[in-house]
Design an enzyme around this catalytic site. Structure first.
Site, PDB file in Angstrom:
ATOM      1  N   SER A  10      22.872  36.507  23.480  1.00 42.40           N
ATOM      2  CA  SER A  10      23.976  37.299  23.037  1.00 42.40           C
ATOM      3  C   SER A  10      25.213  36.962  23.495  1.00 42.40           C
ATOM      4  O   SER A  10      25.181  35.979  24.411  1.00 42.40           O
ATOM      5  CB  SER A  10      23.666  38.228  24.301  1.00 42.40           C
ATOM      6  OG  SER A  10      24.674  38.642  24.594  1.00 42.40           O
ATOM      7  N   HIS A  35      23.001  38.401  19.181  1.00 43.33           N
ATOM      8  CA  HIS A  35      22.203  39.630  19.498  1.00 43.33           C
ATOM      9  C   HIS A  35      24.176  39.896  20.414  1.00 43.33           C
ATOM     10  O   HIS A  35      24.647  39.148  20.432  1.00 43.33           O
ATOM     11  CB  HIS A  35      21.937  39.479  20.493  1.00 43.33           C
ATOM     12  CG  HIS A  35      21.825  40.937  21.398  1.00 43.33           C
ATOM     13  ND1 HIS A  35      20.884  41.870  21.404  1.00 43.33           N
ATOM     14  CD2 HIS A  35      22.439  40.608  22.280  1.00 43.33           C
ATOM     15  CE1 HIS A  35      20.611  43.062  22.019  1.00 43.33           C
ATOM     16  NE2 HIS A  35      21.646  42.506  22.676  1.00 43.33           N
ATOM     17  N   MET A  39      30.522  47.511  23.963  1.00 41.96           N
ATOM     18  CA  MET A  39      30.401  47.862  25.883  1.00 41.96           C
ATOM     19  C   MET A  39      31.567  48.494  25.563  1.00 41.96           C
ATOM     20  O   MET A  39      32.287  48.152  24.908  1.00 41.96           O
ATOM     21  CB  MET A  39      30.145  47.056  26.927  1.00 41.96           C
ATOM     22  CG  MET A  39      28.614  46.487  26.588  1.00 41.96           C
ATOM     23  SD  MET A  39      28.998  45.077  28.320  1.00 41.96           S
ATOM     24  CE  MET A  39      27.704  44.323  28.169  1.00 41.96           C
ATOM     25  N   HIS A  68      23.839  46.319  19.401  1.00 42.09           N
ATOM     26  CA  HIS A  68      23.039  46.213  20.740  1.00 42.09           C
ATOM     27  C   HIS A  68      24.584  47.511  21.602  1.00 42.09           C
ATOM     28  O   HIS A  68      25.285  46.929  21.860  1.00 42.09           O
ATOM     29  CB  HIS A  68      22.560  45.574  21.933  1.00 42.09           C
ATOM     30  CG  HIS A  68      22.227  46.266  22.816  1.00 42.09           C
ATOM     31  ND1 HIS A  68      22.158  45.379  24.567  1.00 42.09           N
ATOM     32  CD2 HIS A  68      22.379  47.526  23.031  1.00 42.09           C
ATOM     33  CE1 HIS A  68      21.492  46.807  25.282  1.00 42.09           C
ATOM     34  NE2 HIS A  68      22.084  47.780  24.458  1.00 42.09           N
ATOM     35  N   MET A  70      26.267  49.668  22.913  1.00 39.70           N
ATOM     36  CA  MET A  70      26.069  50.693  25.195  1.00 39.70           C
ATOM     37  C   MET A  70      27.578  51.582  24.550  1.00 39.70           C
ATOM     38  O   MET A  70      28.845  50.988  25.644  1.00 39.70           O
ATOM     39  CB  MET A  70      26.410  49.788  25.525  1.00 39.70           C
ATOM     40  CG  MET A  70      24.923  48.687  26.485  1.00 39.70           C
ATOM     41  SD  MET A  70      24.495  47.186  26.654  1.00 39.70           S
ATOM     42  CE  MET A  70      25.663  45.492  25.251  1.00 39.70           C
ATOM     43  N   MET A 139      15.419  47.341  27.713  1.00 39.55           N
ATOM     44  CA  MET A 139      16.496  46.488  28.282  1.00 39.55           C
ATOM     45  C   MET A 139      15.986  46.373  29.790  1.00 39.55           C
ATOM     46  O   MET A 139      14.603  47.124  30.716  1.00 39.55           O
ATOM     47  CB  MET A 139      17.926  47.562  29.114  1.00 39.55           C
ATOM     48  CG  MET A 139      18.239  48.519  28.234  1.00 39.55           C
ATOM     49  SD  MET A 139      19.290  46.560  27.358  1.00 39.55           S
ATOM     50  CE  MET A 139      20.276  45.564  28.584  1.00 39.55           C
ATOM     51  N   ASP A 181      15.648  42.455  26.336  1.00 38.32           N
ATOM     52  CA  ASP A 181      16.734  41.972  26.774  1.00 38.32           C
ATOM     53  C   ASP A 181      17.183  41.918  28.599  1.00 38.32           C
ATOM     54  O   ASP A 181      17.385  43.006  28.731  1.00 38.32           O
ATOM     55  CB  ASP A 181      18.099  43.153  26.084  1.00 38.32           C
ATOM     56  CG  ASP A 181      19.305  43.117  25.806  1.00 38.32           C
ATOM     57  OD1 ASP A 181      19.975  41.944  27.019  1.00 38.32           O
ATOM     58  OD2 ASP A 181      20.305  43.281  25.329  1.00 38.32           O
TER      59      ASP A 181
HETATM   60  C1  DX5 Z   1      23.599  43.642  28.965  1.00 37.59           C
HETATM   61  C2  DX5 Z   1      23.305  43.319  27.454  1.00 37.59           C
HETATM   62  C3  DX5 Z   1      22.392  41.626  27.516  1.00 37.59           C
HETATM   63  C4  DX5 Z   1      23.182  40.375  28.638  1.00 37.59           C
HETATM   64  C5  DX5 Z   1      22.176  39.993  28.533  1.00 37.59           C
HETATM   65  O1  DX5 Z   1      23.777  44.803  28.708  1.00 37.59           O
HETATM   66  O2  DX5 Z   1      22.337  43.912  27.155  1.00 37.59           O
HETATM   67  O3  DX5 Z   1      22.519  41.160  26.321  1.00 37.59           O
HETATM   68  O4  DX5 Z   1      24.298  40.318  28.074  1.00 37.59           O
HETATM   69  O5  DX5 Z   1      22.560  38.073  28.982  1.00 37.59           O
HETATM   70  P1  DX5 Z   1      21.281  37.795  30.321  1.00 37.59           P
HETATM   71  O6  DX5 Z   1      20.480  36.758  28.820  1.00 37.59           O
HETATM   72  O7  DX5 Z   1      21.910  36.814  30.834  1.00 37.59           O
HETATM   73  O8  DX5 Z   1      20.656  38.677  31.102  1.00 37.59           O
HETATM   74 ZN    ZN Z   2      21.446  43.704  24.412  1.00 41.47          ZN
END
Ligand code: DX5
Ligand code: ZN
Length: 230
Positions: A10, A35, A39, A68, A70, A139, A181
Site C-alpha cells: 500500500s 495497492h 480517501m 481501494h 474509501m 479490512m 488489508d
Molecule cells: C487503510 C488502508 C490500508 C493501509 C494498510 O485504510 O486501506 O491499505 O494502508 O496499511 P498497513 O499495512 O500499515 O496496515
Molecule cells: Zn487499502
C-alpha cells in the site's frame, strides 16, 4: 492446495515526495500489485490521492494497480480511475447506495471489480453479487490510516469468505481473489493465508522496512518465506 499468493504494497505508507521511485522499487523487490488507497475525508477521516496520481504512476510500473476506494459517493469517480490506468477497483458497499450497479460500472469500464468489508460490516452484501465479483477485500483494521494493529476477529471472517468463494467456484462460478488489508506483517501473514486469503496488502510492513534488514527486497524475502510455510 497449490496457490498463488499476491503481495500488494500500500503506497499509503510510501514516501509521497518520491512516489514514482517508490513504486518502481517495490515492483523490483517483488510486488505483485500496487495497492492505491483513495480517501476522501468524508467516508473516512483522511484525505489521500486521486486519479491524477494514479495516471502519473501508471507508466512507472508494469504490475496491476489495485485501487481501494474509501470514498462516498463511489460511481462518479470510477471512470476517472479506469482512464487513469487502474486495473482493479474496489469500494465499500455502505458508500455506494447501489452495489450491483457499481460493480457493473467497474467492469463496464474494463476493470476488475471488488467489494470491501470493514471489520464490522456483515458479509450479507455478498448474497446477490457473487457472479459480479473479481475480488473480495476484507479490512483487518478500520479504514483511514496505515500502521494499525491487525484485528483478530478478521480471521474467522476470512475463513467464512473462503468457504463462500470455494462453494461458488465448485458450482461453476468464476474465481475471486480474497485480499486482506490492514496490519499484515511478516509475523502474521502465514496465519492470514492459512485462514484462506490469497492476496495481502502490506503498507507499513513494506515501506517501513529498515535498510539494515535488506530494505524492500529483504521484507519481500521474509514475507514470501512465511507464505512458503503455509
Ligand atoms: C487503510 C488502508 C490500508 C493501509 C494498510 O485504510 O486501506 O491499505 O494502508 O496499511 P498497513 O499495512 O500499515 O496496515
Ligand atoms: Zn487499502
Amino acid at each position: 492446495m497449490t496457490q498463488a499468493f499476491r503481495i500488494a504494497p500500500s503506497i499509503l505508507s510510501a514516501d509521497f515526495a518520491r512516489l514514482g521511485e517508490e513504486v518502481r522499487a517495490v515492483e523490483a523487490a517483488g510486488a505483485d500489485l500496487i495497492h492505491f488507497d483513495v480517501m476522501d475525508n468524508h467516508y473516512v477521516p483522511n484525505l489521500t490521492i486521486g486519479p491524477l496520481v494514479c495516471e502519473a504512476l501508471r507508466p512507472h510500473v508494469q504490475i496491476p494497480i489495485d485501487v481501494h476506494l474509501m470514498v462516498s459517493p463511489v460511481d462518479r469517480i470510477v471512470g476517472d480511475f479506469a482512464k487513469a490506468g487502474a486495473n482493479l477497483i474496489s469500494f465499500h458497499p455502505e458508500a455506494s447506495g447501489h452495489v450491483d450497479r457499481t460493480l457493473q460500472l467497474i467492469r463496464d469500464c474494463g476493470c476488475r471489480a471488488g467489494i470491501v468489508f470493514n471489520p464490522a460490516t456483515p458479509l450479507c452484501h455478498l448474497d446477490h453479487v457473487m457472479d459480479k465479483l473479481d475480488l473480495i477485500l476484507l479490512m483487518s483494521v478500520n479504514p483511514g490510516f496505515g500502521g494499525q494493529k491487525f484485528i483478530a476477529a478478521t480471521l474467522p471472517k476470512i475463513r467464512a469468505v473462503r468457504a463462500r468463494i470455494d462453494a461458488h467456484v465448485a458450482a461453476g462460478g468464476q474465481s475471486i481473489w480474497l485480499e486482506v488489508d490492514g496490519g499484515v506483517k511478516v509475523d502474521n501473514i502465514a496465519e492470514v493465508a492459512r485462514a484462506g486469503a490469497d492476496a495481502f496488502v502490506a503498507g507499513s510492513a513494506v515501506f517501513g522496512a529498515a535498510d539494515a534488514d535488506g530494505g524492500y527486497r529483504g521484507v519481500f524475502t521474509r514475507l514470501r518465506a512465511a507464505l512458503a510455510s503455509v
